[in-house]
Design a protein around this motif. Structure first.
Motif, mmCIF file in Angstrom:
data_model
loop_
_atom_site.group_PDB
_atom_site.id
_atom_site.type_symbol
_atom_site.label_atom_id
_atom_site.label_comp_id
_atom_site.label_asym_id
_atom_site.label_seq_id
_atom_site.Cartn_x
_atom_site.Cartn_y
_atom_site.Cartn_z
ATOM 1 N N GLY A 1 -3.465 -29.094 -16.804
ATOM 2 C CA GLY A 1 -2.314 -28.471 -16.163
ATOM 3 C C GLY A 1 -1.355 -27.808 -17.127
ATOM 4 O O GLY A 1 -1.243 -28.174 -18.303
ATOM 5 N N LYS A 2 -0.649 -26.819 -16.586
ATOM 6 C CA LYS A 2 0.370 -26.092 -17.345
ATOM 7 C C LYS A 2 1.672 -26.139 -16.561
ATOM 8 O O LYS A 2 1.693 -25.932 -15.346
ATOM 9 N N GLY A 3 2.764 -26.401 -17.247
ATOM 10 C CA GLY A 3 4.068 -26.490 -16.591
ATOM 11 C C GLY A 3 4.669 -25.122 -16.348
ATOM 12 O O GLY A 3 4.702 -24.274 -17.246
ATOM 13 N N VAL A 4 5.134 -24.893 -15.112
ATOM 14 C CA VAL A 4 5.832 -23.662 -14.746
ATOM 15 C C VAL A 4 7.013 -24.048 -13.861
ATOM 16 O O VAL A 4 6.831 -24.685 -12.829
ATOM 17 N N ILE B 1 -3.437 -24.579 -13.423
ATOM 18 C CA ILE B 1 -4.491 -24.655 -14.426
ATOM 19 C C ILE B 1 -4.768 -23.233 -14.902
ATOM 20 O O ILE B 1 -5.151 -22.367 -14.104
ATOM 21 N N PRO B 2 -4.528 -22.936 -16.181
ATOM 22 C CA PRO B 2 -4.743 -21.571 -16.685
ATOM 23 C C PRO B 2 -6.219 -21.206 -16.737
ATOM 24 O O PRO B 2 -7.065 -22.037 -17.066
ATOM 25 N N LEU B 3 -6.504 -19.956 -16.404
ATOM 26 C CA LEU B 3 -7.859 -19.422 -16.448
ATOM 27 C C LEU B 3 -7.910 -18.260 -17.430
ATOM 28 O O LEU B 3 -6.861 -17.702 -17.804
ATOM 29 N N GLN C 1 -3.853 -22.940 -8.680
ATOM 30 C CA GLN C 1 -2.984 -24.032 -8.283
ATOM 31 C C GLN C 1 -3.784 -25.026 -7.435
ATOM 32 O O GLN C 1 -4.039 -24.782 -6.256
ATOM 33 N N PRO C 2 -4.192 -26.156 -8.009
ATOM 34 C CA PRO C 2 -5.017 -27.120 -7.269
ATOM 35 C C PRO C 2 -4.387 -27.596 -5.967
ATOM 36 O O PRO C 2 -5.099 -27.857 -4.996
#
Length: 394
Positions: free
Chosen positions: A105-108, A115-117, A124-125
């Motif tokens: 995960g990445k915080g925004v 999850i960055p691709l 966004q799961p």
């Protein structure tokens, strides 16, 4: 060679005609019109956002729409009611997908929801999980339909919902997306036909659990709720706190009131284009619509969204088996709650919890998964069983 090509083209034409005849084309058209409306608003709302490239935002949204429509069509061909065992596999996968945020995960914006691709894109799961949850819950309910009011049935269904919801919140801390799961479950449970006594018990249980939920919420989440519920609390905040937790709500209310009847004109919203409205291309996109297109434009957008929700519920009424009926109720409730909460946020009557306006707000994952959810509805209509009659128990 020409004759073979002719036969292939005729088969393709007949296949397209059969698909159009058996699926809900009106639902697809409504979704497409709303998506186009959303693209126009994303272009306008993103102009003043310093960290957003308007052209890229529109391009990402178009890709999400294209993939979503492709997924909608593909999903509509699958009769999921033929695979009653699949819900267990998908439920486990859904929980694993949410928990993957711990490592990927990445915080925004204070939430660890993405999850960055490759290529700078994100998934966004929690958004993907809503669609899986509707399917797994509808399948689970359908398998237990003969004893829907038994204590152990309710325990199983509540555990299903609780584990999934907890897995969404534990690492993402995304209150907006997390809230959607119990709300969807509540409508599906009502459509399922359980005794209203269970809802009374749920209300008591919710009251008992609220203090614990409040304890696990962050200070920022608490403040966003308190500034809406208690205006005096908002006035007691210092300048830094007010700017962080009360600013967005105040700006959206003022911008909406600026629109009056006909609006300031497309790309001419004073507050939207000056950058005073935060997230005017995502969470606050309804504000951009109301300020620039006025009451008339806002009502037009809401009318399209309400028609879409009513069409989904109508398809549920047409469904000839309980699984398809529950899927439609779940998808319809997802749209209904999300529209109501997002518009309430923009009008200042609901806390700002980071929830997008379906098919309108910017978000490739959001628009793609929302369109894919309509594929479940279209599939329910395509697989209507003409000789099947729903019993009173269903």
């Amino acid at each position: 060679m020409g004759e073979v090509t002719g036969r292939m083209l005729r088969r393709l034409r007949d296949g397209v005609k059969d698909y159009i005849h058996r699926t809900d084309v009106l639902l697809m058209v409504l979704a497409l019109v709303i998506c186009v409306f959303g693209l126009a608003l994303i272009w306008s709302g993103s102009q003043s956002q310093a960290k957003v490239n308007s052209q890229r935002a529109v391009m990402v949204q178009c890709i999400g729409i294209a993939l979503g429509f492709a997924g909608m069509v593909i999903l509509s061909f699958i009769d999921f009611s033929r695979f009653p065992w699949l819900w267990v596999v998908m439920a486990v996968f859904n929980v694993a997908l949410q928990l993957s945020l711990r490592f990927l995960g990445k915080g925004v914006g204070g939430n660890r929801s993405w999850i960055p691709l490759p290529g700078g894109l994100n998934i966004q799961p929690g958004e993907v999980g809503k669609i899986i949850f509707i399917y797994t819950m509808a399948s689970h309910m359908n398998l237990l339909r003969d004893r829907k009011n038994s204590f152990w049935t309710i325990v199983q269904l509540v555990a299903h919902m609780g584990i999934t919801t907890l897995s969404v919140f534990v690492f993402s801390k995304d209150l907006g997306v997390t809230l959607m799961y119990p709300l969807i479950f509540m409508v599906m449970l009502l459509a399922y036909g359980v005794s209203l006594w269970w809802f009374g018990a749920a209300a008591v249980g919710a009251g008992v659990c609220l203090p614990a939920l409040w304890h696990f919420m962050s200070d920022g989440q608490k403040m966003r709720i308190l500034v809406v519920l208690n205006p005096l609390y908002a006035e007691s905040l210092n300048a830094e706190q007010a700017a962080r937790y009360a600013y967005q709500g105040k700006q959206t209310q003022m911008a909406v009131s600026n629109g009056q009847l006909t609006g300031s004109g497309y790309l001419q919203g004073p507050r939207t284009q000056a950058g005073w409205v935060p997230e005017s291309h995502t969470d606050s996109i309804f504000t951009a619509c109301a300020e620039e297109l006025g009451f008339i434009g806002a009502v037009l957008l809401l009318t399209l969204l309400v028609l879409l929700v009513l069409r989904i519920y109508y398809d549920g009424w047409r469904a000839t088996d309980q699984f398809s009926y529950l899927v439609c109720m779940g998808v319809g409730s997802m749209f209904m709650w999300q529209i109501g909460i997002n518009v309430g946020m923009n009008l200042g009557v609901f806390p700002v919890i980071g929830l997008t306006l379906p098919l309108v707000s910017y978000g490739g994952t959001s628009v793609m998964t929302t369109l894919v959810s309509l594929g479940l509805v279209c599939g329910a209509i395509r697989h209507i069983k003409p000789n099947w009659i729903r019993s009173p128990e269903d």
